[in-house]
Motif scaffolding. Structure first.
Motif, PDB file in Angstrom:
ATOM      1  N   GLU A   5     103.868  43.015   1.689  1.00  0.00           N
ATOM      2  CA  GLU A   5     105.210  42.522   1.981  1.00  0.00           C
ATOM      3  C   GLU A   5     105.558  41.307   1.125  1.00  0.00           C
ATOM      4  OE1 GLU A   5     107.435  44.065   4.113  1.00  0.00           O
ATOM      5  OE2 GLU A   5     105.896  45.608   4.077  1.00  0.00           O
ATOM      6  N   HIS A  18     109.083  42.469  -0.707  1.00  0.00           N
ATOM      7  CA  HIS A  18     110.225  41.579  -0.467  1.00  0.00           C
ATOM      8  C   HIS A  18     110.719  40.861  -1.725  1.00  0.00           C
ATOM      9  CE1 HIS A  18     110.764  42.208   3.777  1.00  0.00           C
ATOM     10  NE2 HIS A  18     109.462  42.055   3.975  1.00  0.00           N
ATOM     11  N   SER A  48     110.717  50.257   4.092  1.00  0.00           N
ATOM     12  CA  SER A  48     109.349  50.072   3.601  1.00  0.00           C
ATOM     13  C   SER A  48     108.718  51.408   3.209  1.00  0.00           C
ATOM     14  CB  SER A  48     108.486  49.353   4.632  1.00  0.00           C
ATOM     15  OG  SER A  48     108.365  50.101   5.802  1.00  0.00           O
TER      16      SER A  48
END
Length: 184
Positions: free
Chosen positions: A97, A139, A66
């Motif tokens: 995310e 993601h 991340s």
């Protein structure tokens, strides 16, 4: 509380009261002991001390996925700010995310969005003012890519698309050098 058991000549005694090493109950046997702190419980199995990091923080291998993704977004946002300094001066860049209501999007058969932009919202009596923002979803982007180079390219492509939508111009006009070189 004590439990005594015997089997042949062997005897076993189990006591749930705190005792010292001689088997004598300690003076504060009625008191409940304090639980160990997290730092004392954490991975000190054989009395050799707490484990340290496997890779020092100064090395690039210590960065998480991340954090590496956020670095790619910052690089792309810096390029956009250099190309469009006045138009993007107040824009905030956000890494999320997953998009909101992702389950509903997937259930409907739609592809998950890779990013979004939001225009500035003026202050009202109910809510404070919100600056314009561009959000990039980590993601869904990582799910489409196989290599780190693909992630870098897709992050910049999504950033170019979102800036183009925000500025209401053609994506090719946002970054004239994007996809012009085979190594990029």
């Amino acid at each position: 509380m004590k439990f005594n058991a015997s089997h042949g000549e062997e005897r076993l005694t189990i006591s749930l009261e705190p005792q010292d090493f001689d088997g004598v109950p300690t003076p504060d046997s009625g008191a409940i002991s304090e639980p160990r702190s997290f730092a004392r419980r954490r991975r000190d199995r054989h009395g050799r001390g707490l484990r340290g990091p496997l890779i020092p923080a100064s090395l690039p291998g210590s960065r998480t996925r991340s954090e590496k993704f956020e670095d790619l977004v910052v690089d792309s946002a810096d390029r956009m700010r250099n190309l469009w300094p006045a138009a993007l001066a107040t824009v905030e860049y956000v890494v999320e995310e997953v998009p909101d209501k992702l389950e509903a999007l997937i259930a409907s058969g739609a592809q998950a969005p890779l990013g979004k932009y939001a225009r500035a919202v003026a202050a009202t009596a109910d809510a404070p003012a919100e600056p314009p923002s561009i959000s990039i979803y980590r993601h869904p982007i990582e799910a489409l890519c196989d290599t780190p180079g693909q992630v870098r390219e897709l992050v910049h492509e999504v950033m170019v698309d979102q800036v183009a939508g925000y500025l209401n111009i053609d994506p090719d006009a946002v970054d004239p050098m994007f996809r012009r070189f085979p190594g990029h």
